[in-house]
Design a protein around this motif. Structure first.
Motif, PDB file in Angstrom:
ATOM      1  N   GLU A 320       0.656  -1.161   0.080  1.00  0.00           N
ATOM      2  CA  GLU A 320      -0.259   0.033   0.016  1.00  0.00           C
ATOM      3  C   GLU A 320       0.922   1.342  -0.115  1.00  0.00           C
ATOM      4  N   LEU A 321       0.708   1.964  -0.950  1.00  0.00           N
ATOM      5  CA  LEU A 321       1.528   3.540  -0.988  1.00  0.00           C
ATOM      6  C   LEU A 321       0.886   4.316   0.111  1.00  0.00           C
ATOM      7  N   LYS A 322       1.827   5.118   0.760  1.00  0.00           N
ATOM      8  CA  LYS A 322       1.282   6.090   1.608  1.00  0.00           C
ATOM      9  C   LYS A 322       2.351   7.123   1.580  1.00  0.00           C
ATOM     10  N   ASN A 323       1.926   8.511   1.718  1.00  0.00           N
ATOM     11  CA  ASN A 323       2.790   9.535   1.795  1.00  0.00           C
ATOM     12  C   ASN A 323       3.558   9.677   3.410  1.00  0.00           C
ATOM     13  N   ALA A 324       4.655   9.690   3.716  1.00  0.00           N
ATOM     14  CA  ALA A 324       5.407   9.867   4.831  1.00  0.00           C
ATOM     15  C   ALA A 324       5.269  11.316   5.211  1.00  0.00           C
ATOM     16  N   PHE A 325       5.220  11.479   6.739  1.00  0.00           N
ATOM     17  CA  PHE A 325       5.259  12.786   7.165  1.00  0.00           C
ATOM     18  C   PHE A 325       5.979  13.993   6.581  1.00  0.00           C
ATOM     19  N   ASN A 326       7.087  13.638   5.785  1.00  0.00           N
ATOM     20  CA  ASN A 326       8.023  14.445   5.198  1.00  0.00           C
ATOM     21  C   ASN A 326       7.829  14.518   3.946  1.00  0.00           C
ATOM     22  N   GLY A 327       6.931  13.572   3.132  1.00  0.00           N
ATOM     23  CA  GLY A 327       6.710  13.584   1.589  1.00  0.00           C
ATOM     24  C   GLY A 327       7.470  12.545   1.118  1.00  0.00           C
ATOM     25  N   ALA A 328       8.369  11.818   1.829  1.00  0.00           N
ATOM     26  CA  ALA A 328       8.840  10.358   1.361  1.00  0.00           C
ATOM     27  C   ALA A 328       7.812   9.556   1.056  1.00  0.00           C
ATOM     28  N   LEU A 329       7.994   8.392   0.499  1.00  0.00           N
ATOM     29  CA  LEU A 329       7.124   7.373  -0.193  1.00  0.00           C
ATOM     30  C   LEU A 329       7.296   6.286   0.927  1.00  0.00           C
ATOM     31  N   ILE A 330       6.096   5.858   1.465  1.00  0.00           N
ATOM     32  CA  ILE A 330       5.975   4.433   2.167  1.00  0.00           C
ATOM     33  C   ILE A 330       5.319   3.555   1.394  1.00  0.00           C
ATOM     34  N   ILE A 331       5.908   2.385   1.306  1.00  0.00           N
ATOM     35  CA  ILE A 331       5.253   1.083   0.907  1.00  0.00           C
ATOM     36  C   ILE A 331       4.858   0.288   2.062  1.00  0.00           C
ATOM     37  N   ASP A 332       3.870   0.368   2.301  1.00  0.00           N
ATOM     38  CA  ASP A 332       3.094  -0.412   3.565  1.00  0.00           C
ATOM     39  C   ASP A 332       2.733  -1.669   3.306  1.00  0.00           C
ATOM     40  N   ASP A 333       3.581  -2.823   3.562  1.00  0.00           N
ATOM     41  CA  ASP A 333       3.512  -4.256   3.304  1.00  0.00           C
ATOM     42  C   ASP A 333       3.493  -4.996   4.669  1.00  0.00           C
ATOM     43  N   THR A 334       2.730  -4.562   5.561  1.00  0.00           N
ATOM     44  CA  THR A 334       2.764  -5.158   6.845  1.00  0.00           C
ATOM     45  C   THR A 334       1.760  -6.082   7.210  1.00  0.00           C
ATOM     46  N   TYR A 335       0.885  -6.401   6.136  1.00  0.00           N
ATOM     47  CA  TYR A 335      -0.366  -7.226   6.406  1.00  0.00           C
ATOM     48  C   TYR A 335       0.077  -8.446   7.352  1.00  0.00           C
ATOM     49  N   VAL A 417      10.348   4.441  14.794  1.00  0.00           N
ATOM     50  CA  VAL A 417       9.637   5.583  14.714  1.00  0.00           C
ATOM     51  C   VAL A 417      10.242   7.051  15.011  1.00  0.00           C
ATOM     52  N   LYS A 418      10.912   7.009  16.095  1.00  0.00           N
ATOM     53  CA  LYS A 418      11.631   8.034  16.640  1.00  0.00           C
ATOM     54  C   LYS A 418      12.853   8.330  15.625  1.00  0.00           C
ATOM     55  N   TYR A 419      13.584   7.459  15.408  1.00  0.00           N
ATOM     56  CA  TYR A 419      14.676   7.708  14.311  1.00  0.00           C
ATOM     57  C   TYR A 419      14.174   8.070  13.063  1.00  0.00           C
ATOM     58  N   CYS A 420      13.204   7.536  12.357  1.00  0.00           N
ATOM     59  CA  CYS A 420      12.664   7.969  11.068  1.00  0.00           C
ATOM     60  C   CYS A 420      12.077   9.497  11.045  1.00  0.00           C
ATOM     61  N   LEU A 421      11.442   9.819  12.132  1.00  0.00           N
ATOM     62  CA  LEU A 421      11.041  11.168  12.164  1.00  0.00           C
ATOM     63  C   LEU A 421      12.003  12.275  11.913  1.00  0.00           C
ATOM     64  N   THR A 422      13.430  11.869  12.612  1.00  0.00           N
ATOM     65  CA  THR A 422      14.415  12.614  12.181  1.00  0.00           C
ATOM     66  C   THR A 422      15.191  12.597  11.238  1.00  0.00           C
ATOM     67  N   ASN A 423      15.515  11.505  10.653  1.00  0.00           N
ATOM     68  CA  ASN A 423      16.419  10.908   9.717  1.00  0.00           C
ATOM     69  C   ASN A 423      15.960  10.234   8.175  1.00  0.00           C
ATOM     70  N   LEU A 424      14.850  10.139   8.020  1.00  0.00           N
ATOM     71  CA  LEU A 424      14.156   9.822   6.962  1.00  0.00           C
ATOM     72  C   LEU A 424      14.132  10.850   5.618  1.00  0.00           C
ATOM     73  N   ALA A 444       3.953   2.042   9.942  1.00  0.00           N
ATOM     74  CA  ALA A 444       3.665   2.516   8.770  1.00  0.00           C
ATOM     75  C   ALA A 444       2.594   3.685   8.982  1.00  0.00           C
ATOM     76  N   GLU A 445       1.562   3.498  10.240  1.00  0.00           N
ATOM     77  CA  GLU A 445       0.673   4.365  10.138  1.00  0.00           C
ATOM     78  C   GLU A 445       1.225   5.699  10.957  1.00  0.00           C
ATOM     79  N   GLU A 446       2.136   5.574  12.078  1.00  0.00           N
ATOM     80  CA  GLU A 446       2.423   6.608  12.582  1.00  0.00           C
ATOM     81  C   GLU A 446       3.501   7.517  11.760  1.00  0.00           C
ATOM     82  N   LEU A 447       4.289   6.933  11.008  1.00  0.00           N
ATOM     83  CA  LEU A 447       5.170   7.691   9.978  1.00  0.00           C
ATOM     84  C   LEU A 447       4.504   8.267   9.211  1.00  0.00           C
TER      85      LEU A 447
END
Length: 454
Positions: A320-335, A417-424, A444-447
């Motif tokens: 599933e394609l999602k937009n990250a908090f900063n505009g990056a592309l998230i591929i949510d394949d967590t099912y 999550v904390k690391y990605c919020l700062t470094n992704l 995936a949801e939080e990011l």
């Protein structure tokens, strides 16, 4: 569910009635969660590992018009009880007998990977062929010994077709489910290492998958992937009196040729067509081939098949394609995940914007093979040009040992999550994958929202 008398429900469940039992009352719905019970409902009290539905029976039947199926050791002092030897098995009997009231086409789908995707593709096709209100399909992951009976009990006279997903992690499960669902057409999407911890080898998994054909009647159709190395096993052991419809990667009754620019060229008994999917991954063109084989045998037109596949936009947590908090592309394949689906996901991100970041968590139920498979994933991630490998879980940490570029292991999902919020990076593609029990869906949801897990 059809409106059925309490007496007929009791007969179908093969139970003993309490002395105070309203045989003429009409039951409209069946539940196993007491919180969902409404008027004129049947509550089946299931004993689970952590919760016992019998604890809620008294409050359910206290409301007028409600009934309950209970185990044989439950006292019959309350009104409107149906007592059985085992409530789980009684739910299955009830569904199997209820299923006999319908003569509509019913598809059964299983496989190590992609069965939910195939089910949703077939549903998209059938929605166009029959109309959305006339199609019943498995909801979410209700594909086991409890979910399938509940799905069957949702059948109504208005339905023209039903699509049942059937899952398994032990031998004998699909035999049980198939005989409850009694499909008119059944299919195995693939055989790979999923739930391998319960089997000695992949051939045992293939043998267990073949049980989905056991519920077919004399007029039923077994759809068989002729390109599978287990075709002969199924033909010799599981497909008896029913018809056979073969499909595959080569020229069969139905086959696929992949052509340039992400387009599939399909040859079917109904004609030929080109299909451009809206979902990521070449493997989804093979999932679509399985869907086509089923759709043909459910009576769908070529027009509905093409339209249904090209309008299918994916399923929650499946690439599933999602937009990250900063505009990056998230591929949510967590099912959910197994070794082959992880590799397929890594293949699917090729060509998307780099750098590639990969959040990976443990894969469960791999038994004695678990370290070997996690090593393969670490090596495969490096070969797939992953730039940053973020892991959580002991087995994922083992995978990271075999990844040759930048990597960080975390103690918790919150730390990731904390690391990605700062470094992704804003231009990154972030793939997130792991077994469902690792709860990476929350990551995936939080990011995508840009806030921390509480």
């Amino acid at each position: 569910m059809l409106k059925i008398s309490a007496k007929e429900i009791a007969q179908m469940a093969e139970g003993e009635l309490s002395k105070s039992f309203d045989c003429d009352a009409i039951i409209k719905q069946v539940f196993i969660d007491s919180r969902q019970v409404k008027e004129n409902s049947l509550f089946v009290a299931i004993r689970g590992d952590t919760n016992d539905g019998h604890s809620y029976v008294s409050q359910v039947v206290a409301k007028s018009g409600n009934f309950a199926i209970v185990n044989a050791d439950f006292p019959l002092e309350l009104p409107n009880l149906i007592r059985v030897r085992d409530t789980t098995l009684a739910l299955g009997k009830l569904a199997a007998n209820y299923r006999k009231k319908f003569t509509i086409p019913i598809a059964a789908i299983t496989g190590s990977n992609g069965k939910t995707t195939v089910k949703e593709m077939v549903k998209s096709i059938c929605d166009r062929e029959f109309g959305k209100e006339q199609v019943l399909a498995t909801s979410g992951n209700l594909n086991n010994h409890l979910g399938l009976p509940l799905t069957i009990l949702g059948l109504k006279q208005s339905h023209k077709v039903a699509i049942f997903e059937m899952g398994m992690n032990h031998s004998g499960e699909l035999d049980y489910l198939s005989k409850i669902g009694h499909p008119t057409v059944a299919i195995i999407n693939n055989v790979m290492f999923a739930h391998a911890g319960h089997f000695g080898c992949i051939e045992d998994i293939a043998r267990a998958k073949g049980e989905i054909y056991h519920g077919l009647n004399d007029g039923g159709v077994a759809c068989v992937d002729i390109s599978s190395e287990y075709t002969k096993l199924w033909l010799d052991n599981d497909i008896k009196k029913c018809k056979t419809f073969v499909y595959g990667k080569e020229e069969t009754d139905c086959y696929l040729k992949l052509i340039e620019d992400g387009v599939g060229y399909y040859v079917t008994p109904l004609g030929e067509m080109e299909v451009k999917l809206r979902v990521l991954g070449q493997h989804n063109y093979y999932n679509a081939l399985t869907a086509i084989a089923l759709a043909v045998n459910l009576g769908c037109s070529l027009k509905s098949i093409k339209s249904g596949l090209e309008s299918y936009s994916g399923y929650k947590g499946r690439l599933e394609l999602k937009n990250a908090f900063n505009g990056a592309l998230i591929i949510d394949d967590t099912y959910n995940a197994n070794p082959d689906s992880v590799k397929a996901a890594l293949n699917a991100i090729q060509g998307l914007p780099r750098p590639y970041w990969f959040i990976f968590a443990d894969l469960k139920e791999l038994g004695i093979h678990e370290f070997e498979f996690h090593q393969e994933i670490g090596e495969y991630a490096a070969a797939a040009n992953v730039d940053m490998f973020l892991t959580v879980g002991d087995l994922a940490a083992h995978a990271a040992k075999f990844f040759s570029r930048d990597k960080i292991h975390f103690a918790t999902n919150q730390d990731i999550v904390k690391y990605c919020l700062t470094n992704l990076p804003k231009n990154a593609t972030l793939l997130i994958k792991g077994s469902n029990s690792m709860h990476l869906g929350e990551v995936a949801e939080e990011l995508s929202l840009g806030r921390k897990i509480l």
